[in-house]
Design a protein around this motif. Structure first.
Motif, PDB file in Angstrom:
ATOM      1  N   PHE A  39     -30.065  39.756  53.891  1.00 18.80           N
ATOM      2  CA  PHE A  39     -29.157  40.278  53.252  1.00 18.80           C
ATOM      3  C   PHE A  39     -27.757  40.391  52.269  1.00 18.80           C
ATOM      4  CE2 PHE A  39     -32.238  42.519  56.562  1.00 18.80           C
ATOM      5  CZ  PHE A  39     -32.082  44.060  55.978  1.00 18.80           C
ATOM      6  N   SER A  40     -27.313  40.651  51.598  1.00 20.35           N
ATOM      7  CA  SER A  40     -26.348  40.783  50.590  1.00 20.35           C
ATOM      8  C   SER A  40     -25.428  40.971  51.897  1.00 20.35           C
ATOM      9  CB  SER A  40     -26.038  41.158  49.803  1.00 20.35           C
ATOM     10  OG  SER A  40     -26.210  42.833  49.859  1.00 20.35           O
ATOM     11  N   GLU A  41     -24.263  40.713  51.512  1.00 11.99           N
ATOM     12  CA  GLU A  41     -22.916  40.802  53.406  1.00 11.99           C
ATOM     13  C   GLU A  41     -22.434  42.403  53.266  1.00 11.99           C
ATOM     14  OE1 GLU A  41     -21.045  38.767  54.837  1.00 11.99           O
ATOM     15  OE2 GLU A  41     -22.628  37.667  54.147  1.00 11.99           O
ATOM     16  N   ASP A  42     -22.747  43.355  51.758  1.00 12.12           N
ATOM     17  CA  ASP A  42     -22.319  44.299  51.372  1.00 12.12           C
ATOM     18  C   ASP A  42     -23.566  45.147  51.802  1.00 12.12           C
ATOM     19  OD1 ASP A  42     -23.170  43.803  49.614  1.00 12.12           O
ATOM     20  OD2 ASP A  42     -21.401  45.256  48.573  1.00 12.12           O
ATOM     21  N   TRP A  50     -30.426  56.835  63.731  1.00 12.54           N
ATOM     22  CA  TRP A  50     -29.420  55.718  63.869  1.00 12.54           C
ATOM     23  C   TRP A  50     -28.336  56.442  63.209  1.00 12.54           C
ATOM     24  CZ3 TRP A  50     -26.325  51.870  61.944  1.00 12.54           C
ATOM     25  CH2 TRP A  50     -25.810  51.477  63.524  1.00 12.54           C
ATOM     26  N   GLY A  51     -28.578  55.816  61.810  1.00 11.55           N
ATOM     27  CA  GLY A  51     -27.850  56.091  60.553  1.00 11.55           C
ATOM     28  C   GLY A  51     -27.527  55.210  59.260  1.00 11.55           C
ATOM     29  N   ILE A  52     -26.888  55.474  58.943  1.00 16.29           N
ATOM     30  CA  ILE A  52     -27.327  54.552  57.970  1.00 16.29           C
ATOM     31  C   ILE A  52     -25.771  52.878  57.990  1.00 16.29           C
ATOM     32  CG2 ILE A  52     -25.747  53.187  55.808  1.00 16.29           C
ATOM     33  CD1 ILE A  52     -26.660  56.165  54.534  1.00 16.29           C
ATOM     34  N   ALA A  53     -26.403  51.809  58.412  1.00 14.61           N
ATOM     35  CA  ALA A  53     -25.448  50.022  58.883  1.00 14.61           C
ATOM     36  C   ALA A  53     -24.910  50.035  57.392  1.00 14.61           C
ATOM     37  CB  ALA A  53     -26.164  49.618  59.746  1.00 14.61           C
ATOM     38  N   THR A  54     -23.878  49.822  56.836  1.00 14.92           N
ATOM     39  CA  THR A  54     -23.080  49.095  56.334  1.00 14.92           C
ATOM     40  C   THR A  54     -22.272  47.624  56.569  1.00 14.92           C
ATOM     41  OG1 THR A  54     -22.720  51.623  55.508  1.00 14.92           O
ATOM     42  CG2 THR A  54     -21.852  49.438  54.738  1.00 14.92           C
ATOM     43  N   GLY A  55     -23.446  46.792  55.651  1.00 15.92           N
ATOM     44  CA  GLY A  55     -22.499  45.150  55.655  1.00 15.92           C
ATOM     45  C   GLY A  55     -23.279  44.993  57.012  1.00 15.92           C
ATOM     46  N   THR A  57     -22.405  42.774  59.770  1.00 13.39           N
ATOM     47  CA  THR A  57     -22.268  42.998  61.194  1.00 13.39           C
ATOM     48  C   THR A  57     -22.688  44.672  61.819  1.00 13.39           C
ATOM     49  OG1 THR A  57     -20.230  42.346  60.221  1.00 13.39           O
ATOM     50  CG2 THR A  57     -20.038  43.634  62.728  1.00 13.39           C
ATOM     51  N   GLN A  58     -22.866  45.482  61.318  1.00 14.90           N
ATOM     52  CA  GLN A  58     -23.301  46.635  61.482  1.00 14.90           C
ATOM     53  C   GLN A  58     -25.223  46.829  61.554  1.00 14.90           C
ATOM     54  OE1 GLN A  58     -21.987  49.919  59.463  1.00 14.90           O
ATOM     55  NE2 GLN A  58     -19.859  50.931  60.673  1.00 14.90           N
ATOM     56  N   ILE A  59     -24.881  45.945  60.144  1.00 10.41           N
ATOM     57  CA  ILE A  59     -27.100  46.199  60.370  1.00 10.41           C
ATOM     58  C   ILE A  59     -27.351  45.250  61.967  1.00 10.41           C
ATOM     59  CG2 ILE A  59     -28.813  44.537  59.578  1.00 10.41           C
ATOM     60  CD1 ILE A  59     -27.334  45.325  56.447  1.00 10.41           C
ATOM     61  N   ALA A  60     -26.789  44.055  62.138  1.00 11.44           N
ATOM     62  CA  ALA A  60     -26.882  43.584  63.164  1.00 11.44           C
ATOM     63  C   ALA A  60     -26.682  44.335  64.470  1.00 11.44           C
ATOM     64  CB  ALA A  60     -26.080  42.264  63.067  1.00 11.44           C
ATOM     65  N   GLU A  61     -25.932  44.998  64.588  1.00  8.03           N
ATOM     66  CA  GLU A  61     -26.019  46.359  65.858  1.00  8.03           C
ATOM     67  C   GLU A  61     -27.196  47.115  65.646  1.00  8.03           C
ATOM     68  OE1 GLU A  61     -22.031  48.609  65.479  1.00  8.03           O
ATOM     69  OE2 GLU A  61     -21.423  47.308  64.776  1.00  8.03           O
ATOM     70  N   LEU A  62     -27.160  47.877  64.411  1.00  8.30           N
ATOM     71  CA  LEU A  62     -28.719  48.821  64.260  1.00  8.30           C
ATOM     72  C   LEU A  62     -29.958  47.859  64.735  1.00  8.30           C
ATOM     73  CD1 LEU A  62     -31.074  50.768  63.272  1.00  8.30           C
ATOM     74  CD2 LEU A  62     -29.924  50.088  61.049  1.00  8.30           C
ATOM     75  N   PHE A  63     -29.930  46.290  64.306  1.00  8.34           N
ATOM     76  CA  PHE A  63     -31.724  45.821  64.741  1.00  8.34           C
ATOM     77  C   PHE A  63     -31.505  45.154  66.377  1.00  8.34           C
ATOM     78  CE2 PHE A  63     -31.599  43.969  60.916  1.00  8.34           C
ATOM     79  CZ  PHE A  63     -32.533  45.013  59.862  1.00  8.34           C
ATOM     80  N   ALA A  64     -30.722  44.810  66.826  1.00  9.55           N
ATOM     81  CA  ALA A  64     -30.350  45.398  68.557  1.00  9.55           C
ATOM     82  C   ALA A  64     -30.553  46.500  68.550  1.00  9.55           C
ATOM     83  CB  ALA A  64     -28.954  44.878  68.422  1.00  9.55           C
ATOM     84  N   ASP A  65     -29.884  47.605  68.241  1.00 10.61           N
ATOM     85  CA  ASP A  65     -30.311  48.544  68.887  1.00 10.61           C
ATOM     86  C   ASP A  65     -32.174  49.135  69.018  1.00 10.61           C
ATOM     87  OD1 ASP A  65     -28.016  49.176  69.441  1.00 10.61           O
ATOM     88  OD2 ASP A  65     -26.966  51.033  68.474  1.00 10.61           O
ATOM     89  N   LYS A 127     -31.322  39.092  47.276  1.00 10.01           N
ATOM     90  CA  LYS A 127     -31.046  39.488  48.845  1.00 10.01           C
ATOM     91  C   LYS A 127     -31.105  40.608  48.820  1.00 10.01           C
ATOM     92  CE  LYS A 127     -28.484  36.217  50.299  1.00 10.01           C
ATOM     93  NZ  LYS A 127     -28.582  35.150  51.783  1.00 10.01           N
ATOM     94  N   ILE A 128     -31.522  41.324  50.058  1.00  6.31           N
ATOM     95  CA  ILE A 128     -31.315  42.584  50.096  1.00  6.31           C
ATOM     96  C   ILE A 128     -30.438  43.540  50.091  1.00  6.31           C
ATOM     97  CG2 ILE A 128     -32.608  44.470  51.540  1.00  6.31           C
ATOM     98  CD1 ILE A 128     -34.877  42.631  52.994  1.00  6.31           C
ATOM     99  N   HIS A 129     -29.958  44.148  49.351  1.00  7.84           N
ATOM    100  CA  HIS A 129     -28.759  45.139  49.188  1.00  7.84           C
ATOM    101  C   HIS A 129     -29.108  46.930  49.621  1.00  7.84           C
ATOM    102  CE1 HIS A 129     -25.921  42.462  46.415  1.00  7.84           C
ATOM    103  NE2 HIS A 129     -27.892  42.439  46.405  1.00  7.84           N
ATOM    104  N   ARG A 130     -30.622  46.787  49.681  1.00  3.67           N
ATOM    105  CA  ARG A 130     -30.042  48.413  50.339  1.00  3.67           C
ATOM    106  C   ARG A 130     -31.767  48.716  50.855  1.00  3.67           C
ATOM    107  NH1 ARG A 130     -31.984  53.431  48.750  1.00  3.67           N
ATOM    108  NH2 ARG A 130     -31.725  54.941  49.722  1.00  3.67           N
ATOM    109  N   CYS A 131     -32.026  48.470  52.048  1.00  2.77           N
ATOM    110  CA  CYS A 131     -33.361  49.301  52.388  1.00  2.77           C
ATOM    111  C   CYS A 131     -33.331  50.362  53.694  1.00  2.77           C
ATOM    112  CB  CYS A 131     -33.750  48.029  53.705  1.00  2.77           C
ATOM    113  SG  CYS A 131     -34.886  48.481  55.124  1.00  2.77           S
ATOM    114  N   PHE A 132     -33.837  51.465  52.683  1.00  2.00           N
ATOM    115  CA  PHE A 132     -33.638  52.808  54.304  1.00  2.00           C
ATOM    116  C   PHE A 132     -35.249  52.738  54.507  1.00  2.00           C
ATOM    117  CE2 PHE A 132     -30.119  55.254  52.694  1.00  2.00           C
ATOM    118  CZ  PHE A 132     -28.924  54.410  52.293  1.00  2.00           C
ATOM    119  N   ILE A 133     -35.141  53.484  55.604  1.00  2.00           N
ATOM    120  CA  ILE A 133     -36.024  53.594  56.699  1.00  2.00           C
ATOM    121  C   ILE A 133     -36.837  54.760  56.775  1.00  2.00           C
ATOM    122  CG2 ILE A 133     -37.904  52.150  58.377  1.00  2.00           C
ATOM    123  CD1 ILE A 133     -35.393  49.952  57.798  1.00  2.00           C
ATOM    124  N   TYR A 134     -37.694  54.915  56.389  1.00  2.00           N
ATOM    125  CA  TYR A 134     -38.646  56.421  56.726  1.00  2.00           C
ATOM    126  C   TYR A 134     -39.388  56.130  57.477  1.00  2.00           C
ATOM    127  CZ  TYR A 134     -35.192  57.084  53.072  1.00  2.00           C
ATOM    128  OH  TYR A 134     -34.048  57.537  51.890  1.00  2.00           O
TER     129      TYR A 134
END
Length: 154
Positions: A39-42, A50-55, A57-65, A127-134
Motif C-alpha cells: 500500500f502507498s503511505e496514504d 469498520w469504515g475507511i482506514a486512511t494511511g 497505521t489505520q490500515i494496520a488497525e483494520l487488518f488487526a481487527d 502500490k495499492i492506493h485504494r481498496c474498497f471491500i464490498y
C-alpha cells in the motif's frame, strides 16, 4: 526503476494478486514483503462495519481487527472476475472460504452465505492506493435476529 514505469492492467493485477496471497498467508506476500508494503503511505481501505482506514497505521488497525476474527481465509483465485477500466481502477469479484471465530464459511454453501465479495482497487506506481471491500462481514451467518430467513433450515 519500477515506480517510474507505466503500469499495464497485468501489472496492476499482479499487485492485487500479491495482496490476496498475503492476506491468505498471514500478511506475508509471496516475495516476503509485509502486506502493508503493498500500500502507498496514504492509501485508503474500506471494510463494511469498520469504515475507511486512511494511511498504513489505520490500515494496520483494520487488518488487526479482521485478523482477530478470522482463523483462516483462502481466496478462490481460479474464479476471480477482473474488470479493467483503462485507468488505475481495477475491480475484482470473487469467492472465499475459511474459518471465522464464530464458525466456518464457504461461498455458495449455502448460496446466501458469506464468501462472495467484490473489491475496487486503485493501483499506480506499484502500490495499492485504494481498496474498497464490498462483502457481508457476517461470515458465520449468525445475524438471524435482523434477517430471520437465515434461521430457516437449508
Amino acid at each position: 526503476m519500477l515506480s517510474n514505469m507505466t503500469m499495464s492492467d497485468e501489472h496492476r493485477k499482479s499487485v492485487i494478486l500479491d495482496y490476496f496471497r498475503a492476506f491468505d498467508n498471514g500478511g506475508v506476500a509471496p516475495d516476503g514483503r509485509h502486506i502493508l508494503e503493498l500500500f502507498s503511505e496514504d492509501a485508503q481501505v474500506y471494510f463494511p462495519k469498520w469504515g475507511i482506514a486512511t494511511g498504513r497505521t489505520q490500515i494496520a488497525e483494520l487488518f488487526a481487527d479482521l485478523s482477530a476474527r478470522l482463523i483462516s481465509i483462502t481466496h478462490d483465485y481460479a474464479h476471480f472476475n477482473w474488470v479493467f477500466s483503462g485507468t488505475d481502477v481495477v475491480v475484482c469479484e470473487g469467492t472465499s472460504h475459511g474459518e471465522h471465530v464464530d464458525g466456518a464459511w464457504c461461498a455458495g454453501n449455502p448460496d446466501w452465505a458469506a464468501g462472495y465479495w467484490c473489491d475496487v482497487f486503485e493501483v499506480r506506481d506499484w502500490k495499492i492506493h485504494r481498496c474498497f471491500i464490498y462483502l457481508d462481514p457476517d461470515y458465520a451467518g449468525q445475524d438471524c435476529l435482523r434477517y430471520p430467513w437465515l434461521a430457516k433450515p437449508i
